[in-house]
Design a protein around this motif. Structure first.
Motif, PDB file in Angstrom:
ATOM      1  N   THR A 133      10.682   1.918  -4.647  1.00 37.18           N
ATOM      2  CA  THR A 133      11.183   1.269  -3.435  1.00 37.18           C
ATOM      3  C   THR A 133      10.634   2.003  -2.230  1.00 37.18           C
ATOM      4  O   THR A 133       9.992   3.042  -2.362  1.00 37.18           O
ATOM      5  CB  THR A 133      12.720   1.359  -3.364  1.00 37.18           C
ATOM      6  OG1 THR A 133      13.067   2.730  -3.317  1.00 37.18           O
ATOM      7  CG2 THR A 133      13.365   0.697  -4.564  1.00 37.18           C
ATOM      8  N   MET A 134      10.902   1.470  -1.051  1.00 34.98           N
ATOM      9  CA  MET A 134      10.463   2.124   0.183  1.00 34.98           C
ATOM     10  C   MET A 134      11.106   3.501   0.326  1.00 34.98           C
ATOM     11  O   MET A 134      10.493   4.445   0.795  1.00 34.98           O
ATOM     12  CB  MET A 134      10.856   1.275   1.386  1.00 34.98           C
ATOM     13  CG  MET A 134       9.785   0.328   1.829  1.00 34.98           C
ATOM     14  SD  MET A 134       8.281   1.165   2.266  1.00 34.98           S
ATOM     15  CE  MET A 134       7.148  -0.154   2.015  1.00 34.98           C
ATOM     16  N   ASP A 135      12.378   3.602  -0.049  1.00 35.57           N
ATOM     17  CA  ASP A 135      13.066   4.894   0.005  1.00 35.57           C
ATOM     18  C   ASP A 135      12.317   5.919  -0.837  1.00 35.57           C
ATOM     19  O   ASP A 135      12.067   7.034  -0.401  1.00 35.57           O
ATOM     20  CB  ASP A 135      14.493   4.761  -0.533  1.00 35.57           C
ATOM     21  CG  ASP A 135      15.481   4.448   0.562  1.00 35.57           C
ATOM     22  OD1 ASP A 135      15.017   4.133   1.684  1.00 35.57           O
ATOM     23  OD2 ASP A 135      16.696   4.511   0.304  1.00 35.57           O
ATOM     24  N   ASP A 136      11.928   5.505  -2.055  1.00 34.22           N
ATOM     25  CA  ASP A 136      11.181   6.405  -2.923  1.00 34.22           C
ATOM     26  C   ASP A 136       9.890   6.831  -2.233  1.00 34.22           C
ATOM     27  O   ASP A 136       9.508   7.996  -2.258  1.00 34.22           O
ATOM     28  CB  ASP A 136      10.820   5.704  -4.239  1.00 34.22           C
ATOM     29  CG  ASP A 136      12.062   5.324  -5.022  1.00 34.22           C
ATOM     30  OD1 ASP A 136      13.096   6.000  -4.814  1.00 34.22           O
ATOM     31  OD2 ASP A 136      11.995   4.366  -5.798  1.00 34.22           O
ATOM     32  N   ALA A 137       9.231   5.843  -1.603  1.00 34.31           N
ATOM     33  CA  ALA A 137       7.961   6.134  -0.952  1.00 34.31           C
ATOM     34  C   ALA A 137       8.172   7.154   0.168  1.00 34.31           C
ATOM     35  O   ALA A 137       7.431   8.132   0.279  1.00 34.31           O
ATOM     36  CB  ALA A 137       7.357   4.856  -0.376  1.00 34.31           C
ATOM     37  N   PHE A 138       9.216   6.938   0.946  1.00 33.09           N
ATOM     38  CA  PHE A 138       9.454   7.861   2.058  1.00 33.09           C
ATOM     39  C   PHE A 138       9.736   9.265   1.537  1.00 33.09           C
ATOM     40  O   PHE A 138       9.192  10.245   2.015  1.00 33.09           O
ATOM     41  CB  PHE A 138      10.617   7.397   2.920  1.00 33.09           C
ATOM     42  CG  PHE A 138      10.918   8.358   4.029  1.00 33.09           C
ATOM     43  CD1 PHE A 138      10.184   8.332   5.195  1.00 33.09           C
ATOM     44  CD2 PHE A 138      11.893   9.327   3.872  1.00 33.09           C
ATOM     45  CE1 PHE A 138      10.424   9.245   6.193  1.00 33.09           C
ATOM     46  CE2 PHE A 138      12.144  10.252   4.872  1.00 33.09           C
ATOM     47  CZ  PHE A 138      11.410  10.204   6.042  1.00 33.09           C
ATOM     48  N   ILE A 139      10.580   9.333   0.526  1.00 35.13           N
ATOM     49  CA  ILE A 139      10.942  10.646  -0.010  1.00 35.13           C
ATOM     50  C   ILE A 139       9.701  11.335  -0.564  1.00 35.13           C
ATOM     51  O   ILE A 139       9.443  12.506  -0.279  1.00 35.13           O
ATOM     52  CB  ILE A 139      12.034  10.493  -1.093  1.00 35.13           C
ATOM     53  CG1 ILE A 139      13.326  10.048  -0.420  1.00 35.13           C
ATOM     54  CG2 ILE A 139      12.237  11.786  -1.852  1.00 35.13           C
ATOM     55  CD1 ILE A 139      14.392   9.570  -1.371  1.00 35.13           C
ATOM     56  N   GLY A 140       8.912  10.582  -1.267  1.00 32.65           N
ATOM     57  CA  GLY A 140       7.687  11.154  -1.816  1.00 32.65           C
ATOM     58  C   GLY A 140       6.775  11.664  -0.726  1.00 32.65           C
ATOM     59  O   GLY A 140       6.241  12.779  -0.796  1.00 32.65           O
TER      60      GLY A 140
ATOM     61  N   GLU B  38       0.829  -1.208   0.000  1.00 30.67           N
ATOM     62  CA  GLU B  38       0.000   0.000   0.000  1.00 30.67           C
ATOM     63  C   GLU B  38       0.862   1.256   0.000  1.00 30.67           C
ATOM     64  O   GLU B  38       0.593   2.217  -0.707  1.00 30.67           O
ATOM     65  CB  GLU B  38      -0.921   0.014   1.228  1.00 30.67           C
ATOM     66  CG  GLU B  38      -2.094  -0.935   1.122  1.00 30.67           C
ATOM     67  CD  GLU B  38      -2.819  -1.091   2.452  1.00 30.67           C
ATOM     68  OE1 GLU B  38      -3.923  -1.614   2.447  1.00 30.67           O
ATOM     69  OE2 GLU B  38      -2.276  -0.674   3.496  1.00 30.67           O
ATOM     70  N   ILE B  39       1.871   1.221   0.821  1.00 30.23           N
ATOM     71  CA  ILE B  39       2.712   2.410   0.949  1.00 30.23           C
ATOM     72  C   ILE B  39       3.455   2.660  -0.361  1.00 30.23           C
ATOM     73  O   ILE B  39       3.519   3.788  -0.840  1.00 30.23           O
ATOM     74  CB  ILE B  39       3.723   2.230   2.102  1.00 30.23           C
ATOM     75  CG1 ILE B  39       2.981   1.915   3.383  1.00 30.23           C
ATOM     76  CG2 ILE B  39       4.653   3.425   2.203  1.00 30.23           C
ATOM     77  CD1 ILE B  39       2.899   2.955   4.396  1.00 30.23           C
ATOM     78  N   ARG B  40       3.989   1.620  -0.948  1.00 29.09           N
ATOM     79  CA  ARG B  40       4.725   1.810  -2.191  1.00 29.09           C
ATOM     80  C   ARG B  40       3.813   2.319  -3.286  1.00 29.09           C
ATOM     81  O   ARG B  40       4.195   3.149  -4.095  1.00 29.09           O
ATOM     82  CB  ARG B  40       5.383   0.495  -2.610  1.00 29.09           C
ATOM     83  CG  ARG B  40       6.821   0.385  -2.114  1.00 29.09           C
ATOM     84  CD  ARG B  40       7.477  -0.879  -2.588  1.00 29.09           C
ATOM     85  NE  ARG B  40       7.166  -2.021  -1.720  1.00 29.09           N
ATOM     86  CZ  ARG B  40       6.351  -2.996  -2.039  1.00 29.09           C
ATOM     87  NH1 ARG B  40       5.755  -3.027  -3.220  1.00 29.09           N
ATOM     88  NH2 ARG B  40       6.123  -3.981  -1.184  1.00 29.09           N
ATOM     89  N   ASP B  41       2.585   1.830  -3.244  1.00 30.54           N
ATOM     90  CA  ASP B  41       1.642   2.242  -4.275  1.00 30.54           C
ATOM     91  C   ASP B  41       1.378   3.739  -4.279  1.00 30.54           C
ATOM     92  O   ASP B  41       1.016   4.310  -5.294  1.00 30.54           O
ATOM     93  CB  ASP B  41       0.311   1.501  -4.085  1.00 30.54           C
ATOM     94  CG  ASP B  41       0.345   0.174  -4.796  1.00 30.54           C
ATOM     95  OD1 ASP B  41       1.309  -0.031  -5.563  1.00 30.54           O
ATOM     96  OD2 ASP B  41      -0.573  -0.633  -4.584  1.00 30.54           O
TER      97      ASP B  41
END
Lengths: 373, 616, 374
Positions: free
Chosen positions: B582-589, B568-571
């Motif tokens: 990736t999770m890093d991308d998700a966090f940065i976003g 869900e988070i990555r989406d």
């Protein structure tokens, strides 16, 4: 049962930690021994080797008789003979002599013609205590000399009508070493216990293990007991060893009962553990714990009556000092050692200790959990 | 193959030496240990770092990275061999070198009581930067590091990422010819990591300086132009990142789980299987590195599972894991140990941990703002976020170590701050930095924690033996806990937390400060406990570890950024440009606000990935 | 040279800001000295006043009453008139009085007859020092009284030899005048050794030292960078203590400010040298604190003549005391406050301090390394 087992586990852990950690071991062994001997030997008001100089203008048989009495008193050490006033000033100024005895040129002549003479003594007031005691001692030497003069018939006169007869109780020769050494066990064990306990919680906080204890099924009371016992045991050991040391090494008399000694020390150590844990619960790091215990030890010892009498302090400070646990144990220990007090005679000094403990211990137990990070 | 030299990038030897800005020749370093043979921190290291390049030094903890950098900085003297920087000897000319290089130690020496600008002025004075150049230099560094707004703030009050950037600015104060960086990104959030690397590359491109950087983040190795792999004091391999990944061609696969399976199951199955070098969960799939190019052993291991095998592009991490010799009995976890299995009571729908509108104030500072979440039985729940996000505060409130300012907490039906000791008996807790009693031996630590939780006699003995077997701690039985290597400390801490078979396990930053191996092992274990029905609440600042959680909460500055399953988070950040974030991308976003956070709460994500996720 | 000055500016500014912003430095450097000054100024006093004593006298005669009146007038005593010896003894046991003065029933008549009339004094000897002081006070009262009687012609001639005593420099023999100048030594030791050792250990613990080492700082820069700020801090602490001593506690200051500044600088440098030497070897705050208390604070307290007279200690302790810088400065400080600029005292002690400063700082300079090991 479960609770007992938990407490036992905690107590064993505390002991092992203290005994295995070289720093903690050092705290309970190194400084106490140094302190015991330094205190025991250096902390004394008994004078020895007081340097004195003589300015004897008379240079007569009688003046030499007086001076030989001074020399034989054992307290004074001759630093030199002076020839004039200038030398006199110089020898006091430069601290070559702390006492100068000045005998006038007509000393013998006047005495033999039954005229009163004065001997002038000048003391260095930079250390007023030394000055006062040395002067007092010199006064008694002159009194003896007077008596001798009359007995020998050098002076024809009735003895002085008024005579002061002095006696001192409990400490016949007025040795201040007894006074200080008898209380040493209490003071040194206090320093050990404060440092140990003040570090015990803050160390666990710093290393994060205290959280482990709080999350474990301990009640605050259990942690309190577990944390207190090692301090009390090590403190008691130290105190009893140094009490024995006072008696067998420094030859302080022990006139009271051992029960009174043990009970008094126990009450005191419980109180001190309370203070140490309080300091510890308030500190987040070992650094703060150490600083905190230093902040407690300094005034508590200074105002305890160990070295200077509490009675000499201003009244407001004496009142404030009522919450100082150290003063009670010092009085109690001196009573037990030198006055031969038993348990009932020391009780008046023990209940204030327990009163202080009944505040500090519950407070620190409460702080275990409520000291916010 | 382990000692292979991969030298296809480097030109002739003579050519390299000419350009070399830093070179080591046969460097050895021993540290004396009282009463024992000396520790060989570095053995016969020879290497070169070039001008205008970023040279990366990669290795696990204790590989000797810091020792090597300290020797280069003139802080340590090599036992034998020599290091030359800018043509100068690191021992004899250390003062001259120190005025021409920039150095940033692991724990950068910022003066916490000094403000940002005061720290910079201090280093400008020490490095003798002429007054006229300063204004210009400060401007450039401040804009580069984005710290211009905070010049008056004290360094101690900066976030972890800002501290590192300030440290870098200080090291760069006098345009150094060579920059030495010792693990500059440890404990820094993904955004700041990305920014740090951007700064480094800007410098390399504009000023043509050389950079020598050590890191334990394997993904960062790929950003270097040349990589050196250190392992246990030896140089294991070197080359450009492509040469490493090139060797892994056709050896990496992605296993895509079928609908009903959690990736976790596959992952647990694959780890330690024959022919499998490494397995990790990435973006909802299991990434597998094989010993060779054949897929047969993988297929055999997957027998009976409905999973697709897809080929994957190898990365540096894969190569690294394949390169490092695996120690004996490394992944022995969770095999044939079923003692706790199935004994947990209650269904998986039970809510074990619950918070509502949780707030925490420290003075004026809002550490946690209106946090609400719940954790079901048997779930692995992650609290994620960079240092200073409020994770630990939340965690401490859950465990009853810190009173909440407002809001409700219940753990297994209790508020742990108020409820009695009994309520805590079913909890396992592993504090940050593996809080053990350092002076006590492994056995004494275990026996203490066992007794504390009411174990005794035979049962205690039995559990301690279990811990020795399960965690491979037997050889360390009588060793003081502080003397254990990092990975074993973590194992011991975990063993201590699990000794009494708790229902709920709280783990605070269990993977910080341990190397990639220990981290993999740790997650494997956690998985196997969760399979047995233990509820796990865990905090971490490693974003990629979120993949191992069933659900998670991402925090930043005390606020909830997002909550949900990893899929869900990555989406949330999926876009045409980045179809597999990736999770890093998700966090940065999420942190940069480019994503609409509310979409999660509404639960609108409904796509293929989601279905594969944990809604089963 | 310009680079050197720039480096010094940087490092000094940093130290100054750190001291100003770190509460624990301020606490140690300014609050602790004040606390110590007040504790010692008020709490440590060897001069007894209002000592409770019991007087047992059944003699209603005029002379006995006259002597008792002398005791009543003395500021040193507070009198309890009791009926019986037994009562007096119980008072001394319960610590309500420290001494008993007893006149026999026939005191007056004995005196009139010219025979021996004893005045009996019993003191509680537990606190030997206090007991001696009480004896001295009583002796003075009795001697003065009999001298007065002689002058009035009521009694025969006085003793053949009498003592005329004078106490120089501290006429009233006030112990405060002695304690506070000594205490200043302790305060400067605290700043010079404890604070310095702690601060440097903290730099190691926080990793700032490592960053400092990899800058073009020379060893001299590092040494000076630590000496100058803590020297100033120590001198400020000293100045503050002197001001408090003179204004609040009315301690005389008879020396010159120049001599004070010069000699205290030497002492401060010696202490700093010792502190820096310790901290060059110790990189953990906990250990630094322990060692500086055992090796710095305790000797400054017990082996310096601060409270206890060194001449009266066993030879071993006297020998050890020679390596304690505080011993020399305690002597200097007592002389400067109470006696003035007496160079025959100040010069030799000052020279020893200068030698110690050179030795300790030299060793510290050699010990400072720009490397992490040894």
């Amino acid at each position: 049962m479960q609770a007992l087992r938990r407490i036992l586990a905690l107590v064993i852990k505390e002991f092992v930690t203290i005994l295995k950690d070289p720093k903690s071991r050092f705290v309970i062994i190194g400084p106490p021994i140094i302190q015991f001997f330094v205190f025991g030997y250096a902390a004394t008001y008994d004078l020895e080797n007081v340097r004195y100089a003589v300015f004897d203008e008379s240079r007569s048989v009688l003046s030499r008789q007086l001076l030989s009495k001074v020399e034989g008193a054992g307290m004074f050490r001759l630093s030199g003979y002076l020839d004039d006033d200038k030398q006199l000033t110089e020898s006091i100024n430069s601290e070559e002599a702390r006492l100068v005895i000045h005998i006038g040129p007509e000393f013998e002549k006047k005495l033999r013609s039954s005229q009163p003479v004065e001997v002038q003594v000048i003391a260095d007031g930079r250390n007023p205590n030394v000055a006062l005691i040395a002067l007092g001692y010199f006064g008694t030497i002159v009194e003896q000399f007077n008596r001798e003069l009359m007995q020998q018939g050098v002076v024809q006169r009735d003895g002085p009508a008024l005579q002061l007869v002095e006696r001192s109780w409990f400490n016949g020769n007025l040795r201040s070493r007894w006074f200080i050494v008898s209380a040493l066990g209490g003071i040194i064990s206090m320093v050990v216990v404060i440092i140990l306990t003040s570090l015990s919680v803050s160390r666990e906080r710093e290393f994060g293990t205290f959280d482990q204890l709080l999350v474990a099924p301990f009640t605050p009371l259990e942690i309190l007991i577990g944390k207190s016992l090692p301090g009390i045991v090590f403190g008691m050991l130290d105190a009893l060893i140094f009490s024995a040391g006072a008696v067998y090494w420094f030859s302080v008399p022990f006139r009271g009962t051992v029960t009174a000694l043990v009970v008094a020390l126990l009450c005191f150590l419980i109180t001190i553990v309370g203070v140490g844990l309080l300091v510890s619960s308030l500190s987040m790091t070992m650094q703060q714990g150490l600083l905190g215990s230093f902040l407690f030890i300094m005034p508590a010892v200074t105002l305890s009556g160990l070295a200077t009498p509490i009675e000499n302090m201003p009244l407001w400070l004496q009142r404030a000092d009522l919450i100082n646990p150290v003063q009670y144990i010092i009085i109690a220990l001196r009573n037990i050692f030198l006055e031969g007090a038993d348990l009932s005679m020391t009780w008046p000094y023990l209940w204030p200790l327990l009163l202080i403990a009944s505040v500090t211990l519950p407070l620190s137990a409460w702080l275990f959990r409520h000291r916010a990070v | 193959m382990t000692d292979a030299q991969i030298n296809d990038d480097q030109g002739t030897k003579a050519d390299a030496q000419e350009q070399a800005i830093l070179s080591a020749e046969c460097v050895c370093k021993e540290f004396a240990v009282k009463g024992k043979p000396p520790v060989q921190a570095l053995q016969d290291i020879s290497l070169h770092a070039l001008k205008g390049r970023v040279t990366g030094l990669v290795g696990a903890d204790g590989a000797g990275k810091t020792t090597l950098i300290r020797i280069a900085a003139g802080l340590l003297v090599p036992t034998s061999g020599r290091v030359t920087l800018l043509g100068l000897d690191s021992v004899a000319d250390s003062l001259e070198i120190q005025s021409r290089i920039g150095y940033m130690p692991q724990k950068f020496g910022l003066y916490q009581d000094l403000t940002v600008i005061e720290n910079m002025e201090l280093y400008a004075d020490l490095q003798g930067v002429p007054g006229a150049e300063r204004a210009h230099r400060y401007d450039r560094l401040l804009s580069m590091t984005d710290l211009a707004k905070y010049t008056k703030r004290r360094a101690g009050a900066l976030s972890g990422g800002m501290k590192q950037k300030l440290g870098l600015a200080c090291a760069l104060i006098k345009s150094p010819e060579l920059l030495l960086l010792d693990e500059p990104t440890v404990g820094v959030d993904p955004i700041s990591r990305r920014e740090l690397w951007k700064i480094v590359y800007e410098l390399v491109e504009q000023d043509n300086i050389g950079v020598f950087v050590s890191t334990a983040y394997l993904d960062e190795a790929e950003r270097c132009s040349y990589v050196l792999v250190l392992h246990q004091g030896k140089l294991l391999a070197e080359g450009n990142p492509e040469s490493f990944t090139g060797r892994m061609k056709d050896r990496v696969s992605l296993v895509v789980p079928a609908q009903a399976d959690r990736p976790r199951h596959i992952y647990t199955r694959l780890v330690g299987s024959r022919g499998i070098v490494d397995a990790t969960i990435r973006s909802g799939r299991v990434r597998v590195v094989r010993e060779d190019t054949s897929e047969t052993q993988l297929a055999a291991a997957l027998d009976g599972m409905h999973a697709k095998i897809e080929p994957a592009e190898p990365n540096f991490e894969d190569a690294f894991m394949a390169l490092i010799p695996q120690t004996e009995g490394h992944f022995q976890v969770g095999r044939g140990e079923g003692e706790g299995a199935g004994k947990m009571q209650g269904s998986n729908d039970d809510i074990v941990v619950n918070t509502r509108e949780l707030c925490k104030l420290f003075g004026d500072f809002q550490a946690v703002k209106k946090l609400s979440f719940s954790v079901n039985r048997g779930e692995i729940f992650g609290l994620l976020g960079p240092n200073g996000a409020g994770k630990s505060t939340t965690f401490r409130m859950l465990c009853g170590l810190l009173p909440a300012t407002s809001g409700e907490i219940s753990v297994a039906g209790h508020n742990l701050l108020r409820s009695g000791a009994k309520a805590r008996a079913r909890l396992g807790y592993m504090a940050q930095q593996f809080s053990l009693y350092g002076q006590l031996s492994t056995l004494e630590n275990l026996s203490f924690f066992g007794k504390v939780y009411g174990l005794s006699g035979k049962r205690l003995k039995q559990r301690i033996n279990w811990a020795f077997d399960e965690f491979g701690l037997g050889q360390w039985r009588d060793k003081a806990a502080f003397a254990l290597p990092g990975g074993y400390k973590q194992r011991l801490a975990m063993a201590a937390a699990l000794l009494h078979e708790p229902d709920i396990l709280f783990l605070d930053e269990p993977t910080s400060g341990v190397d990639p191996f220990a981290r993999r092992e740790f997650w494997l274990r956690i998985n196997s406990f969760a399979e047995q029905g233990v509820t796990v609440v865990v905090t971490t600042h490693f974003m990629e570890e979120a993949e191992y959680c069933d659900r998670m909460l991402i925090m930043s500055q005390g606020e909830t950024l997002a909550m949900g399953t990893p899929a869900e988070i990555r989406d949330l950040v999926r876009s045409p440009q980045n179809p597999r974030p990736t999770m890093d991308d998700a966090f940065i976003g999420l942190a940069e606000g480019t994503v609409d956070k509310t979409s999660i709460a509404a639960g609108t994500a409904g796509n293929e990935e989601m279905a594969q996720g944990d809604l089963s | 040279m310009i680079l050197f000055l720039m480096r010094m500016r940087g490092i000094l500014k940093k130290e100054a800001l750190q001291i100003l912003r770190d509460p624990s430095s301020i606490a140690l450097a300014l609050v602790m000295p004040l606390l110590l000054l007040f504790i010692f100024g008020y709490g440590v006093n060897l001069d007894a006043e209002h000592v409770p004593i019991a007087i047992v006298s059944d003699d209603r005669g005029e002379m006995a009453q006259d002597l008792i009146a002398r005791f009543e007038l003395s500021p040193h005593f507070e009198l309890y008139q009791v009926k019986s010896e037994l009562e007096a003894e119980s008072l001394i046991l319960s610590r309500d009085v420290d001494a008993i003065v007893r006149l026999q029933d026939d005191f007056s008549s004995q005196l009139l007859r010219g025979t021996q009339a004893p005045v009996q004094l019993i003191v509680n000897g537990i606190d030997a020092n206090r007991a001696r002081l009480i004896q001295g006070y009583v002796r003075n009262i009795v001697n003065n009284w009999s001298r007065m009687r002689q002058e009035r012609g009521e009694a025969g001639a006085g003793p053949p030899v009498s003592v005329s005593q004078r106490i120089w420099f501290n006429e009233g023999a006030e112990s405060r005048n002695f304690m506070i100048p000594g205490l200043i030594t302790l305060i400067m030791t605290l700043i010079g050794i404890l604070l310095t050792a702690l601060v440097i250990a903290r730099e190691w613990e926080r990793g700032t030292m490592e960053a400092m080492l990899v800058t073009p700082l020379r060893r001299v820069d590092i040494l000076l960078g630590k000496i100058i700020p803590y020297y100033i801090l120590g001198m400020l602490g000293m100045g503050m203590s002197v001001v408090v001593a003179v204004t609040v506690f009315q301690v005389p200051f008879r020396g010159s400010i120049t001599a004070l500044l010069l000699l205290s600088s030497l002492f401060m440098l010696a202490s700093l040298g010792f502190g820096l030497l310790l901290s060059a070897a110790i990189r953990i705050q906990f250990v630094a604190a322990q060692i500086s208390i055992v090796a710095g604070f305790l000797p400054a307290f017990f082996l310096s003549g601060l409270i206890f007279d060194l001449d009266s200690t066993p030879p071993v302790i006297q020998i050890v005391s020679h390596i304690v810088p505080a011993k020399y400065f305690v002597t200097i400080s007592h002389t400067l406050f109470m006696a003035g600029d007496i160079w025959s005292v100040l010069l030799p002690n000052g020279l020893v301090l200068a030698a110690m400063a050179v030795i300790f700082l030299g060793l510290a300079y050699r010990k400072i390394s720009k490397r992490l090991e040894g």
